[in-house]
Design a protein around this motif. Sequence first.
Motif, PDB file in Angstrom:
ATOM      1  N   GLU A  68       0.808  -1.218   0.000  1.00 15.21           N
ATOM      2  CA  GLU A  68       0.000   0.000   0.000  1.00 15.21           C
ATOM      3  C   GLU A  68       0.837   1.263   0.000  1.00 15.21           C
ATOM      4  N   SER A  69       2.057   1.219   0.585  1.00 18.14           N
ATOM      5  CA  SER A  69       2.820   2.459   0.722  1.00 18.14           C
ATOM      6  C   SER A  69       4.307   2.172   0.615  1.00 18.14           C
ATOM      7  N   ARG A  70       5.061   3.198   0.135  1.00 12.41           N
ATOM      8  CA  ARG A  70       6.513   3.122   0.079  1.00 12.41           C
ATOM      9  C   ARG A  70       7.172   3.676   1.343  1.00 12.41           C
ATOM     10  N   GLU A  71       6.387   4.112   2.294  1.00 10.94           N
ATOM     11  CA  GLU A  71       6.940   4.711   3.490  1.00 10.94           C
ATOM     12  C   GLU A  71       7.583   3.644   4.382  1.00 10.94           C
ATOM     13  N   PRO A  72       8.772   3.925   4.898  1.00 13.88           N
ATOM     14  CA  PRO A  72       9.406   2.957   5.824  1.00 13.88           C
ATOM     15  C   PRO A  72       8.664   2.904   7.155  1.00 13.88           C
ATOM     16  N   PHE A  73       8.747   1.793   7.827  1.00 14.90           N
ATOM     17  CA  PHE A  73       8.085   1.631   9.123  1.00 14.90           C
ATOM     18  C   PHE A  73       8.808   0.553   9.921  1.00 14.90           C
ATOM     19  N   TRP A  74       8.541   0.584  11.248  1.00 21.85           N
ATOM     20  CA  TRP A  74       9.095  -0.400  12.182  1.00 21.85           C
ATOM     21  C   TRP A  74       8.024  -1.405  12.564  1.00 21.85           C
ATOM     22  N   ASP A  75       8.460  -2.613  12.808  1.00 28.31           N
ATOM     23  CA  ASP A  75       7.547  -3.655  13.272  1.00 28.31           C
ATOM     24  C   ASP A  75       8.362  -4.670  14.074  1.00 28.31           C
ATOM     25  N   GLU A  76       7.642  -5.488  14.821  1.00 25.63           N
ATOM     26  CA  GLU A  76       8.286  -6.548  15.605  1.00 25.63           C
ATOM     27  C   GLU A  76       7.892  -7.899  15.033  1.00 25.63           C
ATOM     28  N   LEU A  77       8.904  -8.728  14.758  1.00 23.72           N
ATOM     29  CA  LEU A  77       8.694 -10.060  14.212  1.00 23.72           C
ATOM     30  C   LEU A  77       9.329 -11.089  15.143  1.00 23.72           C
ATOM     31  N   GLU A  78       8.837 -12.302  15.060  1.00 21.94           N
ATOM     32  CA  GLU A  78       9.354 -13.391  15.887  1.00 21.94           C
ATOM     33  C   GLU A  78      10.046 -14.419  14.998  1.00 21.94           C
ATOM     34  N   ARG A  79      11.218 -14.849  15.426  1.00 20.65           N
ATOM     35  CA  ARG A  79      11.966 -15.880  14.725  1.00 20.65           C
ATOM     36  C   ARG A  79      12.710 -16.722  15.753  1.00 20.65           C
ATOM     37  N   ASP A  80      12.534 -18.019  15.643  1.00 27.35           N
ATOM     38  CA  ASP A  80      13.200 -18.949  16.562  1.00 27.35           C
ATOM     39  C   ASP A  80      12.917 -18.604  18.017  1.00 27.35           C
ATOM     40  N   GLU A  81      11.616 -18.272  18.287  1.00 24.42           N
ATOM     41  CA  GLU A  81      11.162 -17.969  19.647  1.00 24.42           C
ATOM     42  C   GLU A  81      11.897 -16.768  20.233  1.00 24.42           C
ATOM     43  N   ARG A  82      12.248 -15.813  19.366  1.00 23.26           N
ATOM     44  CA  ARG A  82      12.903 -14.602  19.830  1.00 23.26           C
ATOM     45  C   ARG A  82      12.336 -13.416  19.069  1.00 23.26           C
ATOM     46  N   GLN A  83      12.112 -12.325  19.768  1.00 24.52           N
ATOM     47  CA  GLN A  83      11.532 -11.134  19.165  1.00 24.52           C
ATOM     48  C   GLN A  83      12.621 -10.262  18.542  1.00 24.52           C
ATOM     49  N   TYR A  84      12.309  -9.687  17.363  1.00 25.66           N
ATOM     50  CA  TYR A  84      13.215  -8.793  16.654  1.00 25.66           C
ATOM     51  C   TYR A  84      12.457  -7.507  16.304  1.00 25.66           C
ATOM     52  N   ARG A  85      13.167  -6.419  16.393  1.00 25.97           N
ATOM     53  CA  ARG A  85      12.625  -5.133  15.947  1.00 25.97           C
ATOM     54  C   ARG A  85      13.229  -4.843  14.577  1.00 25.97           C
ATOM     55  N   VAL A  86      12.356  -4.701  13.575  1.00 29.25           N
ATOM     56  CA  VAL A  86      12.791  -4.658  12.185  1.00 29.25           C
ATOM     57  C   VAL A  86      12.274  -3.389  11.527  1.00 29.25           C
ATOM     58  N   ASP A  87      13.148  -2.734  10.754  1.00 30.05           N
ATOM     59  CA  ASP A  87      12.794  -1.564   9.948  1.00 30.05           C
ATOM     60  C   ASP A  87      12.652  -2.014   8.493  1.00 30.05           C
ATOM     61  N   PHE A  88      11.491  -1.731   7.901  1.00 32.72           N
ATOM     62  CA  PHE A  88      11.195  -2.163   6.532  1.00 32.72           C
ATOM     63  C   PHE A  88      11.223  -0.962   5.589  1.00 32.72           C
ATOM     64  N   LEU A  89      11.794  -1.202   4.414  1.00 29.09           N
ATOM     65  CA  LEU A  89      11.837  -0.229   3.332  1.00 29.09           C
ATOM     66  C   LEU A  89      11.680  -0.990   2.026  1.00 29.09           C
ATOM     67  N   ASN A  90      10.966  -0.405   1.043  1.00 25.32           N
ATOM     68  CA  ASN A  90      10.750  -1.119  -0.211  1.00 25.32           C
ATOM     69  C   ASN A  90      10.803  -0.160  -1.388  1.00 25.32           C
ATOM     70  N   ASP A  91      11.125  -0.717  -2.521  1.00 22.33           N
ATOM     71  CA  ASP A  91      11.078   0.003  -3.785  1.00 22.33           C
ATOM     72  C   ASP A  91      10.735  -0.998  -4.875  1.00 22.33           C
TER      73      ASP A  91
END
Length: 722
Positions: A141-164
Amino acid sequence: MTSAIELYGANGRLVDRFSNLPEYTAAPYFATSCSWEPVAEVSPFGSAIRQVLRASRGICERGRPIGAIVVRAMLDYRTLPFISSQSPYLESLRPNREARAEGVFGRDVEFVVYGWSRAPLFSSGTSVWPLPDRVFERMVESREPFWDELERDERQYRVDFLNDRGGIYALGYPVITWFGHVINMAELVTLTGVLYLALLLGATLFNLLTSRTPASGRALLREVRSSFYRKLFLAFWAVAVVPVAILAIGTRTYVAAQLRASTEEAAARTVTVAQRLVEDYASLQQRGPGSLTTIDDQIMVLVRRAIDEDVNLFDRDHLQATSARDLFATQLLPMRTPGDVYKTILLDRMPTFVGEEQVGDLTAYRLAAAPVRAGGREGIVTVPLTSRQQEIELQIDELDRRVLSAAVLFSLLGAAIGYWMAERIADPVNRLTRATHRIARGDLDARIATTSTDELRRLVEDFNRMAEDLKRQRAELEHTQRIEAWADMARQVAHDIKNPLTPIQLSAEHARRVNIDRGRPLSPVLDECVNAILTQVKLLRQIAAEFSSFASAPKPRPEPTSVSALLQEVVEPYRAGLEGRVTIEVNAPPDLPAVNIDRTLFARGLTNIIENALHAMPGGGKLTITARQQRASSGEPKQSSVSGFSRTVVVEVSDTGVGMDADDLARIFEPYFSTKATGTGLGLTIAKRNVELIGGTIEVRSQRGVGTTVVITLPLGSSAAL
């Protein structure tokens, strides 16, 4: 950035080039303009396609191109400054980077590139974050970057997403968990403790420098030693922290050694694979003496694709082929064989070499080498590898942080347990102190109630047992003193009785002779009186003899003695006089081992026991004397309680007399105590003393109306016990 700079002549041929673009061939180029012309081109990279941005312009003189310069640049995620490059050459060109401090956000940064099909195109690590639908829909929906929290291997990660248009880019780091916060708190507590100790040390030094009468170290030590709470606290703290510190040092050393050993082993395996590939390619290219010389850069590029590392082939002391020709052509790397490699492989004939290689002021990288033999020629294949020192240090730092948190935890736990144990131990100790004072004042009835189930309970029980033993020993001492007093009295009584007995006996016998000489004028009255006097004199002599025996302190003279023969010797005089009234039975095997005793003392004690048994059977009965050898049972200790011997001889004297009740049995060995109307009450007392003097024990079992059994236990000598 992964790029290349190329210089072409007027004829379109390549004049010079500086490049770190992997595996591409420069085609002839003719300039068409004297200004920059950027263009995007597609370059094949093995089975993959890569996008390369090219900018070119002609080198013009008076408006006419006399050459050209071409700059190529490719987006290579491996060259990002926060990602370790897989190329040791590229890594060595970077400035030295220090690891981020522990505990900060972004220390474990990961980078992932996804295609719009959600398939990962590049990952800086070994795994990627899954893209949930909510995150993917938001990026659509948008090209704007944003932060989100994802889980991998029972551990939480804070991830910054950017797309083009080219894809989706994710940059993230793990979120600190509660355990991580605990580790950070442990570090804070440690730093606080270190600061406190530093301030305390500074204050102590200041006092030492400014005080006229500074306190000595011995005074401080005495103050610590005088406090039970401080000693216990320090002991528990040391027990909790010192093993953790030793374990930390040992674990750190072991883990570092294992990590370094694993990297060297992996490097040796990689160069061995490269060695086999080069030898196989040489054998396939040409058979014969010159097969190794047919290996060129193209083959080394194929080897590089197989092992995913750059490969160099040296013909003894100079470079023959390489997968990174541009770096050697630009003289960033020397064309000669490294000295350590040459010495180890060709001179020392070692199968592999793994070491550090540094070119000029550049960052050192790991270099693995192995010999290559084909067609009678010998070369050296080298594989440069990225140094994992920084990765090893990061792992060791993480281990140090965890060990530090454990040390702080155990330190606090040890302090808490020390305080609790001090409080728990202090109360029993105080009660022990009060009870000890009572015993010191002579109150041997002082006891302590047990309130725990651990060593303190055993300590209290031992104290109560000690108090009971003291009370018993005092009673035994009083009994011994009474025995000594009775012995003194018996000695005096025996002396006082013996002195008048002789003139009384002589006078009575003289009166009887005079009466006989004169024709018995006073008979039978005088005869009866004289007989009564002589009978009582004999009884008094017997009583005096028993008193003398009780008052004496005989010294035993042990000698090897046959128990069977001695029993027969003591019993034989009684048989004729008791025949028809008392049956005497002796059960003593003749093969009983000899005992080392004083036969006189034992015979006297046995005689007193037999006399008491006969007096207990005035109407007749049966007297049984049994002797047997006894060995300590398996459940008993090897050494018995009788003089420390494991084998004994037991003599039992049983009668079928009137027996005794429990009250009389408890006083049976007291001097002057007797259940008979006549007697001194010293027979069993003397018997007990004699048996104990020869190293034995004596006990009595009796039941009213059934009879009495006296058990004598005699130790076997060391020679007889074998």
